[in-house]
Write an enzyme that holds these catalytic residues in place. Structure first.
Site, PDB file in Angstrom:
ATOM      1  N   THR A   1      49.230 -11.458 -18.990  1.00 31.85           N
ATOM      2  CA  THR A   1      50.567 -11.257 -19.546  1.00 31.85           C
ATOM      3  C   THR A   1      51.559 -11.319 -18.388  1.00 31.85           C
ATOM      4  OG1 THR A   1      50.407  -8.882 -19.267  1.00 31.85           O
ATOM      5  CG2 THR A   1      49.705  -9.757 -21.391  1.00 31.85           C
TER       6      THR A   1
ATOM      7  N   GLU B   1      48.215 -12.075 -26.284  1.00 33.15           N
ATOM      8  CA  GLU B   1      47.090 -11.286 -26.805  1.00 33.15           C
ATOM      9  C   GLU B   1      46.539 -11.845 -28.110  1.00 33.15           C
ATOM     10  OE1 GLU B   1      49.842 -10.162 -25.480  1.00 33.15           O
ATOM     11  OE2 GLU B   1      49.559  -8.302 -24.377  1.00 33.15           O
TER      12      GLU B   1
ATOM     13  N   LYS C   1      69.022   1.918 -30.411  1.00 33.54           N
ATOM     14  CA  LYS C   1      69.096   2.982 -31.417  1.00 33.54           C
ATOM     15  C   LYS C   1      70.487   3.583 -31.380  1.00 33.54           C
ATOM     16  CE  LYS C   1      64.230   3.667 -31.400  1.00 33.54           C
ATOM     17  NZ  LYS C   1      63.378   3.664 -30.238  1.00 33.54           N
TER      18      LYS C   1
ATOM     19  N   TRP D   1      68.702   1.395 -36.263  1.00 31.29           N
ATOM     20  CA  TRP D   1      68.205   0.448 -35.270  1.00 31.29           C
ATOM     21  C   TRP D   1      69.037  -0.833 -35.335  1.00 31.29           C
ATOM     22  CZ3 TRP D   1      62.124   0.381 -35.040  1.00 31.29           C
ATOM     23  CH2 TRP D   1      61.670   1.669 -34.703  1.00 31.29           C
TER      24      TRP D   1
HETATM   25  P1  ADP Z   1      54.805 -12.039 -22.256  1.00 31.15           P
HETATM   26  O1  ADP Z   1      56.147 -12.729 -22.130  1.00 31.15           O
HETATM   27  O2  ADP Z   1      54.877 -10.554 -22.478  1.00 31.15           O
HETATM   28  O3  ADP Z   1      53.681 -12.547 -21.418  1.00 31.15           O
HETATM   29  P2  ADP Z   1      54.096 -13.538 -24.511  1.00 31.15           P
HETATM   30  O4  ADP Z   1      54.474 -14.837 -23.929  1.00 31.15           O
HETATM   31  O5  ADP Z   1      52.767 -13.290 -24.989  1.00 31.15           O
HETATM   32  O6  ADP Z   1      54.313 -12.425 -23.572  1.00 31.15           O
HETATM   33  O7  ADP Z   1      55.210 -13.122 -25.527  1.00 31.15           O
HETATM   34  C1  ADP Z   1      54.985 -12.393 -26.671  1.00 31.15           C
HETATM   35  C2  ADP Z   1      56.264 -11.870 -27.235  1.00 31.15           C
HETATM   36  O8  ADP Z   1      57.278 -12.872 -27.320  1.00 31.15           O
HETATM   37  C3  ADP Z   1      56.126 -11.380 -28.645  1.00 31.15           C
HETATM   38  O9  ADP Z   1      55.557 -10.110 -28.710  1.00 31.15           O
HETATM   39  C4  ADP Z   1      57.573 -11.418 -29.143  1.00 31.15           C
HETATM   40  O10 ADP Z   1      58.292 -10.301 -28.713  1.00 31.15           O
HETATM   41  C5  ADP Z   1      58.123 -12.626 -28.437  1.00 31.15           C
HETATM   42  N1  ADP Z   1      58.115 -13.779 -29.349  1.00 31.15           N
HETATM   43  C6  ADP Z   1      57.228 -14.774 -29.388  1.00 31.15           C
HETATM   44  N2  ADP Z   1      57.575 -15.670 -30.335  1.00 31.15           N
HETATM   45  C7  ADP Z   1      58.704 -15.208 -30.921  1.00 31.15           C
HETATM   46  C8  ADP Z   1      59.552 -15.677 -31.985  1.00 31.15           C
HETATM   47  N3  ADP Z   1      59.336 -16.812 -32.633  1.00 31.15           N
HETATM   48  N4  ADP Z   1      60.624 -14.908 -32.301  1.00 31.15           N
HETATM   49  C9  ADP Z   1      60.885 -13.751 -31.665  1.00 31.15           C
HETATM   50  N5  ADP Z   1      60.138 -13.277 -30.659  1.00 31.15           N
HETATM   51  C10 ADP Z   1      59.054 -13.991 -30.286  1.00 31.15           C
END
Ligand code: ADP
Length: 572
Positions: free
Chosen positions: A184, A328, A436, A441
């Site tokens: 991640t 994940e 918040k 929210w």
């Molecule tokens: P990171 O940036 O934490 O490594 P990821 O690339 O796995 O993680 O990103 C996951 C997160 O990206 C999701 O939990 C969500 O918050 C956001 N995300 C992914 N696709 C979308 C979408 N289509 N719309 C809104 N948020 C999104």
């Protein structure tokens, strides 16, 4: 009673074998890191995968070993994906944008034994090499002619595989064997390793091949702009080969001009990537009065899809589909595929649907959980914490002992969302970003989308600022298009016009550049750091901390932005 079917394992070599026997003439095209275009067939690719597996075996790579790859989307990385996984080792893709500290951490944590890298990343590799404890061999992804002088003794990829046999006896093993690994991005704490299995990857490749998920077809030409160094480029390297689809790899050319040129020259019909990439491409196309001759579809995910992109593509005859997911989840959880007859509707009626994240893929279960641990109804209104489960969702992080699942076996995504009666998901925020205010929210995504629809706004981010009466109120931070000098009050008003009163930002601030993280998403942690001493307008008037907030914020932000040139704030 048990069924009487064969115990045939779902292995990635099944995808590889199918691709090679059924579509061996199909093309793979790459914009090379060393310049120029490389073109070969699936059949050629397979031979080199065999050569690479033979070379890796000679280097001592064994089943279960982690092999690091830091590279652009190219045919060579495609070969690494398949050869490493199908010989039983683990392809650990490393995001070079993680920054040196995190890159060092993930390589050591994964225990990579070999490191493949593109020449672009040589300075990073040189800086990291003395600190990498487990890497025994380095290999640069190029040929002899383009091999740069280096402080790190490295093999040269083309020499490594040349002369090796074009056959390899791919082993059989349990489908739950690890095949790939991705960390991640570490926006909160240290990056954490997600270890995919052959089974989870094959299942994701199959479900994303459905017409109602990614929906690419044999007649398509597919361009994954989403990087292979993060979540396996949304599994396109697997699903495209399974579907026999022509693949076009952009290499390091991710700017608007390079992407446009490649899309036109290779007649790309289908492209996938995060919103920031498409905003740049659309700006380039519009600024130069260009049009697309072949592009039909774009799959967008990674962060919320702004209306501006949907409208921008629509004008150019390109349809947008949104996907939601996370590292994940291998990573895709939903897509907002279009109901029959959708494109007969006028765009204004389509937009509200297209702004939603979509419906779950097969084998992805979703539920919304309230803060006090109750499953809330799918009524499209009650928001809460989004939890998921399925065969492509992780059960734990690599080498982390702590249990990350709920007591009944679900994974909490960290997203706040609603699901309606039809199963349609709407992400309203990340739990850590949601504002918040007075017990309600507020969705930062809604405010950002409203700001992005202003023609002068290039990027927008909203953060919550402390407020003694409301707890938090939204502050809108924008990056303007080059040369634009709009009246900020007018931008603020246009945002208010689109939103309920509770979501009206209390103020607007301009920065030269909104910081993006390793996966192209807005880095709100950095923004919060820079604006930490900022004071909302109504608090200044009420005798809040001395200021003429503007001047003090300016000073503070400039001070804080020492190491962050992109965060220089503009005067209002
Ligand atoms: P990171 O940036 O934490 O490594 P990821 O690339 O796995 O993680 O990103 C996951 C997160 O990206 C999701 O939990 C969500 O918050 C956001 N995300 C992914 N696709 C979308 C979408 N289509 N719309 C809104 N948020 C999104």
């Amino acid at each position: 009673m048990k069924g009487l079917m064969m115990d045939y394992q779902l292995l990635i070599k099944g995808i590889m074998n199918h691709a090679m026997r059924t579509f061996s003439d199909q093309e793979v095209v790459t914009r090379l890191v060393e310049g120029g275009i490389h073109r070969y067939t699936y059949g050629d690719s397979y031979k080199r995968m065999c050569q690479l597996a033979n070379a890796l075996k000679k280097m001592g790579v064994k089943q279960g070993d982690r092999v690091g790859v830091m590279g652009w989307n190219t045919h060579r990385q495609l070969e690494l994906y398949y050869a490493i996984s199908c010989m039983g080792a683990v392809c650990h893709t490393i995001n070079p944008r993680l920054g040196p500290e995190n890159a060092e951490y993930v390589i050591n944590h994964a225990g990579d034994s070999v490191m493949f890298y593109d020449t672009t990343f040589l300075p990073l590799i040189e800086a990291l090499a003395p600190k990498l404890k487990t890497v025994k061999k380095y290999c640069v992804l190029t040929d002899k002619a383009n091999n740069p002088t280096s402080k790190v003794k490295s093999l040269v990829y083309e020499d490594l595989i040349a002369g090796e046999s074009e056959d390899y006896n791919w082993p059989d093993f349990d489908e739950n064997t690890a095949c790939a690994m991705c960390y991640t991005s570490g926006t909160t704490g240290k990056p954490k390793g997600v270890l995919y299995s052959h089974r989870s990857t094959v299942i994701q490749a199959m479900v994303t091949s459905l017409p109602t998920s990614f929906g690419a077809e044999l007649s398509d030409v597919i361009l994954p702009v989403v990087p292979m160094f993060h979540v396996n480029a949304w599994n396109v390297p697997y699903s495209a080969l399974m579907g026999g689809i022509k693949l076009v790899f952009p290499g390091p050319g991710l700017d608007g001009a390079s992407l446009y040129e490649l899309m036109e020259s290779e007649k790309v019909t289908y492209a996938l990537g995060v919103p920031t990439v498409w905003l740049n491409l659309l700006n380039y196309v519009n600024d130069n009065n260009l049009s697309f001759s072949s592009m039909k579809y774009s799959l967008i995910g990674g962060s919320a899809l702004p209306e501006k992109i949907i409208r921008g593509f629509d004008k150019l005859g390109v349809r947008c589909r949104q996907g939601w997911g996370m590292t994940e989840m291998s990573p895709t959880g939903t897509t907002n595929f279009e109901p029959v007859g959708f494109y007969d509707l006028p765009i204004d009626e389509r937009i509200p649907y297209q702004l939603k994240q979509g419906k779950a893929l097969p084998f992805v279960d979703m539920r919304i959980m309230s803060d006090d641990g109750k499953v809330v109804p799918n009524d499209g209104e009650t928001s809460g914490n989004l939890q998921v489960r399925g065969p492509s969702v992780l059960s734990g992080y690599y080498n982390h002992s702590e249990n990350i699942l709920t007591r009944d076996g679900w994974f909490d995504t960290g997203d706040v969302a609603t699901i309606d009666e039809t199963g349609m998901l709407l992400i309203t925020d990340r739990a850590k970003d949601v504002i918040k205010s007075g017990g309600e929210w507020i969705s930062t995504i809604d405010i950002e989308n409203a700001a992005l629809s202003h023609p002068d706004v290039a990027q927008a981010a909203v953060i919550g600022m402390p407020h003694p009466k409301w707890d938090e109120r939204p502050l809108l931070i924008v990056q303007l298009n080059e040369g634009a000098a709009p009246d900020l009050a007018e931008i603020l008003q246009s945002v208010k016009d689109q939103l309920p009163k509770i979501s009206w930002p209390d103020d607007i601030q301009v920065v030269d550049e909104i910081p993006l993280g390793a996966t192209g998403k807005v880095l709100k942690t950095k923004l919060r750091e820079v604006f930490k001493d900022y004071v909302l307008p109504d608090l200044r008037a009420n005798g809040g901390p001395s200021t003429s907030a503007s001047a003090s914020v300016e000073g503070e932000a400039k001070g804080k932005s020492g190491g962050l040139p992109f965060l220089k704030r503009k005067g209002r």
